[in-house]
Design a protein around this motif. Sequence first.
Motif, PDB file in Angstrom:
ATOM      1  N   ARG A 188      38.875   3.193  51.680  1.00 24.43           N
ATOM      2  CA  ARG A 188      39.325   4.531  52.067  1.00 24.43           C
ATOM      3  C   ARG A 188      40.700   4.834  51.498  1.00 24.43           C
ATOM      4  NH1 ARG A 188      38.247   5.085  58.429  1.00 24.43           N
ATOM      5  NH2 ARG A 188      39.120   7.156  58.049  1.00 24.43           N
ATOM      6  N   ASP A 213      35.273  -4.000  58.154  1.00 27.29           N
ATOM      7  CA  ASP A 213      36.307  -3.051  58.577  1.00 27.29           C
ATOM      8  C   ASP A 213      37.493  -3.090  57.619  1.00 27.29           C
ATOM      9  OD1 ASP A 213      34.926  -2.098  60.757  1.00 27.29           O
ATOM     10  OD2 ASP A 213      35.865  -3.470  62.194  1.00 27.29           O
ATOM     11  N   SER A 241      38.585  -0.101  55.088  1.00 27.03           N
ATOM     12  CA  SER A 241      39.945   0.429  55.121  1.00 27.03           C
ATOM     13  C   SER A 241      40.552   0.466  53.727  1.00 27.03           C
ATOM     14  CB  SER A 241      40.808  -0.426  56.056  1.00 27.03           C
ATOM     15  OG  SER A 241      42.145   0.017  56.049  1.00 27.03           O
ATOM     16  N   ASP A 269      45.658   3.276  63.022  1.00 26.80           N
ATOM     17  CA  ASP A 269      44.983   2.095  62.474  1.00 26.80           C
ATOM     18  C   ASP A 269      43.800   2.470  61.591  1.00 26.80           C
ATOM     19  OD1 ASP A 269      46.736   0.421  63.752  1.00 26.80           O
ATOM     20  OD2 ASP A 269      45.487   0.170  65.528  1.00 26.80           O
ATOM     21  N   ASN A 270      43.105   3.532  61.939  1.00 23.94           N
ATOM     22  CA  ASN A 270      41.956   3.992  61.160  1.00 23.94           C
ATOM     23  C   ASN A 270      42.194   5.429  60.706  1.00 23.94           C
ATOM     24  OD1 ASN A 270      40.094   1.650  61.439  1.00 23.94           O
ATOM     25  ND2 ASN A 270      40.286   2.139  63.613  1.00 23.94           N
TER      26      ASN A 270
END
Length: 311
Positions: free
Chosen positions: A98, A91, A95, A164-165
């Motif tokens: 991205r 994760d 992140s 958060d995402n």
Amino acid sequence: MDGGTLCSIGELARHTGLSVKTIRFYSDRGIVAPAGRTPAGYRRYAPDAVARLALVRTLRELGFGLDVIRRVVDQELTLGEVAAEHAAALDVEISVLRLRRAVLRSAADREPTPKEMELMHQLATLSAAERRRMTDDFLDAVFEGLHSGSHAAARRSMTPELPDNPTDEQVRAWVELAELSLDPDFRASVRRLAEDHAGSLPEGVPRRPRPDTVAVARDVVAPAVACGIRADSAQADPVVAALTARCALAHGRPDDAELHTWLLHRLEAASDPRRDEYCRLLALINDWPAPERLAPLVAWSVTALRVRTAR
């Protein structure tokens, strides 16, 4: 393979599809230990080695390290434990990837200088606390020292909250909004707007809550702009008259030349198109509905007032 028969490393390779070299490597690392050796020293493996190697191959393809794999096959760790830990690590990695992708896509669209590219990367990789500090610094520069109950609400309405995402689009919007908030000229422009709203009233106007002048202009002028009425045409006269009358009523003073001059000054201060851009980026970041563009309506009002003030 027979349930009770030991097999050679070559037979194990044929059953698993792995190379002899790979199996020997895993064996040397203690992941798939031989069950015995021949008198000549050749390794022999128990039937369960096939299942162990199948698990090892799966875990390797999922990106696990050899030490973790050894502990799993030796049942020191459960698959659930290592899967949860690995998923959390992925994760974080996803992140970061991205964020990097968003910066690169933004750079591809903008052709930045090396210095701008460095700034974009720094802004995209700020922590949540660092983003908050940057936002607070911008909003402090805009509202500090202005004592008005409406400014607390305005400050909240101008605060970006990157999730958060975030999506690529939200990351790119954050980078652009952050760059805009760091621009001293934009800060000064928004500060002037806040100061005008807080205290730049015509003399004699009571200090009380009052409607936003830009909102009044939007409500009065929008239909005329939608109909294609030119700001300098005779058809615009009743629209301008309605605008000044509404503002005079809101501020409790005569609809005279002094009010017209103040209103022109107020709308000129609000005519910066970067205000619309900030609101657009803010809506993307906070996942709000796309805001109405006010710059064309304010520009129409400014032109119409200038024409009539000059007569």
